[in-house]
Design an enzyme around this catalytic site. Structure first.
Site, PDB file in Angstrom:
ATOM      1  N   GLU A  81       0.830  -1.134  -0.050  1.00  0.00           N
ATOM      2  CA  GLU A  81      -0.099  -0.122   0.139  1.00  0.00           C
ATOM      3  C   GLU A  81       1.038   1.282   0.077  1.00  0.00           C
ATOM      4  O   GLU A  81       2.173   1.236   0.204  1.00  0.00           O
ATOM      5  CB  GLU A  81      -0.830   0.037   1.285  1.00  0.00           C
ATOM      6  N   ALA A 107     -13.914   0.369   5.592  1.00  0.00           N
ATOM      7  CA  ALA A 107     -14.042  -0.338   4.382  1.00  0.00           C
ATOM      8  C   ALA A 107     -13.203  -1.509   4.189  1.00  0.00           C
ATOM      9  O   ALA A 107     -13.587  -2.436   3.379  1.00  0.00           O
ATOM     10  CB  ALA A 107     -14.292   0.543   3.248  1.00  0.00           C
ATOM     11  N   ASP A 108     -12.322  -1.538   4.786  1.00  0.00           N
ATOM     12  CA  ASP A 108     -11.134  -2.798   4.711  1.00  0.00           C
ATOM     13  C   ASP A 108     -11.830  -4.014   4.988  1.00  0.00           C
ATOM     14  O   ASP A 108     -11.492  -5.108   4.452  1.00  0.00           O
ATOM     15  CB  ASP A 108     -10.021  -2.643   5.501  1.00  0.00           C
ATOM     16  N   LYS A 113      -5.316  -2.432  13.454  1.00  0.00           N
ATOM     17  CA  LYS A 113      -4.284  -1.293  13.923  1.00  0.00           C
ATOM     18  C   LYS A 113      -4.828  -1.413  15.806  1.00  0.00           C
ATOM     19  O   LYS A 113      -6.060  -1.478  15.895  1.00  0.00           O
ATOM     20  CB  LYS A 113      -4.665  -0.168  13.515  1.00  0.00           C
TER      21      LYS A 113
END
Length: 299
Positions: free
Chosen positions: A24, A140-141, A158
Site C-alpha cells: 500500500e 471499508a477494509d 491497528k
C-alpha cells in the site's frame, strides 16, 4: 479498459510467473513522517526482493493506478502533500478526476486484484473504531476482505481500534482470519491481544493451500493473515495501551473523525511513545512483507 499500469519490473515478473507482492501507499503519504516514510517504503520493497518476489507498491498518479513505482516516484510521494487517501468509495473519483491518491488496504486490494496480484502486505488493517456504536465508524477494509480475492498479510488490526468488535465483524462477513504460528490474534505493536485467532497455520505453503481451496470452492473474498511483530520489536500491550487511551481521548476532545482519525492517532502515538511506535511499525511491516513474499512464492 481498466486504467492500471504495471512498472516494467512488475510486468516482467507477472509475465514470467514469478511471485509478486502488492504494497500500500497510504503509509507513505499519511502513515509516517518524512523521511521515514520513503526509507520504510524502500526497506519493505527490499524485504520482498530478498525473499525472491517482486514488490508492487500501489498508488494513483494523475488518475492512473500504478502497480509498482519507480524510486523517483516513491521519493516524490513521500515529500508531496495533498494526496487523497483512497478507499473503495473514492478510488473511481480519483481516476475520473485524474488526481493523485495513496491507497488504503481496501483500495490496494482492489488495485492488486485488477493488476493480477494475489498477495498483499501491509502493517495493520482498519476495522471497527472504538465507540462505533455511536459513530458507526467502521473501515471499508473489512467489507473488502469479504469480497476481493486477495490474501492480506498484516500484524493484526491497528491497536487503536476495537479489536473484539473487529474480529466479530470479520466472522460475520465470512472472512477467514489466520494466526501465523500463533493461537492469538496479534495486536499490531504487540504480539498478544488476548483474543484467540479463529484459525492457525504455521507454514506459508499451508496458507497458499487455503487460498487455493477457497478458489476451488468459489468462495468470495480474501484471506487475512495475522503475523505477530517479532518479539524483540514489540511494545507490550500493558505498556502501549495507556498511550492509545490518551490519544483516543485527545481525538474525541478535538472532534477528529473520519479519514483524519487514524493518521491523527498514529501521529499522537509517535509522540506519546517517543518514537517507539514508529520503530515497531517499521519492523512489523518488513516482517509482513517477508511472509507475504513466501506465500506468493508458494502460490
Amino acid at each position: 479498459m481498466i486504467p492500471v499500469t504495471h512498472s516494467p519490473a512488475v510486468a516482467a515478473a507477472l509475465k514470467a510467473g514469478r511471485p509478486v507482492v502488492a504494497l500500500e501507499s497510504t503509509i507513505i503519504t499519511h502513515g509516517m513522517p518524512w523521511p521515514h516514510n520513503v526509507e520504510t517504503a524502500r526497506r519493505v520493497e527490499a524485504a520482498v526482493r530478498a525473499e525472491g518476489a517482486e514488490p508492487a507498491t500501489i498508488a494513483v498518479l494523475q488518475g492512473v493506478i500504478h502497480a509498482g513505482l519507480e524510486d523517483d516516484q516513491l521519493e516524490a510521494m513521500g515529500a508531496a502533500s495533498g494526496f487523497l487517501k483512497l478507499s473503495r468509495a473514492d478510488l473511481g473519483y480519483a481516476v475520473a478526476r485524474r488526481m493523485n491518491g495513496s491507497t488504503t488496504v481496501a483500495a490496494t486490494m482492489i488495485a492488486a486484484d485488477r493488476a493480477g496480484i494475489r498477495v498483499f502486505a501491509t502493517g495493520g488493517i482498519g476495522g471497527v473504531h472504538r465507540g462505533a456504536e455511536k459513530t458507526y465508524d467502521i473501515s471499508a477494509d473489512l467489507h473488502e476482505l469479504a469480497r476481493t480475492p486477495v490474501c492480506v498479510v498484516c500484524a493484526g488490526a491497528k491497536a487503536i481500534l476495537d479489536l473484539p468488535k473487529t474480529l466479530e465483524t470479520l466472522e460475520t462477513l465470512g472472512v477467514p482470519v489466520v494466526g501465523f504460528g500463533t493461537d492469538e490474534f496479534p495486536a499490531f505493536w504487540s504480539r498478544s491481544s488476548g483474543l484467540p485467532a479463529p484459525l492457525r497455520l504455521d507454514e506459508p505453503a499451508d496458507i497458499a493451500a487455503l487460498i487455493r481451496a477457497r478458489q476451488d470452492l468459489r468462495l468470495d473474498g480474501g484471506v487475512l493473515v495475522g503475523n505477530p511483530i517479532p518479539p524483540g520489536d514489540e511494545i507490550a500491550a500493558g505498556e502501549i495501551n495507556p498511550a492509545i487511551a490518551a490519544a483516543i481521548a485527545e481525538a474525541d476532545a478535538l472532534g477528529v473523525s473520519g479519514k483524519a482519525l487514524t493518521p491523527f492517532l498514529l501521529s499522537r502515538m509517535l509522540e506519546l511513545t517517543e518514537g517507539r511506535s514508529l520503530v515497531a511499525n517499521i519492523a512489523l511491516v518488513e516482517n509482513n512483507a517477508r511472509l507475504a513474499a513466501r506465500i506468493a512464492a508458494a502460490l
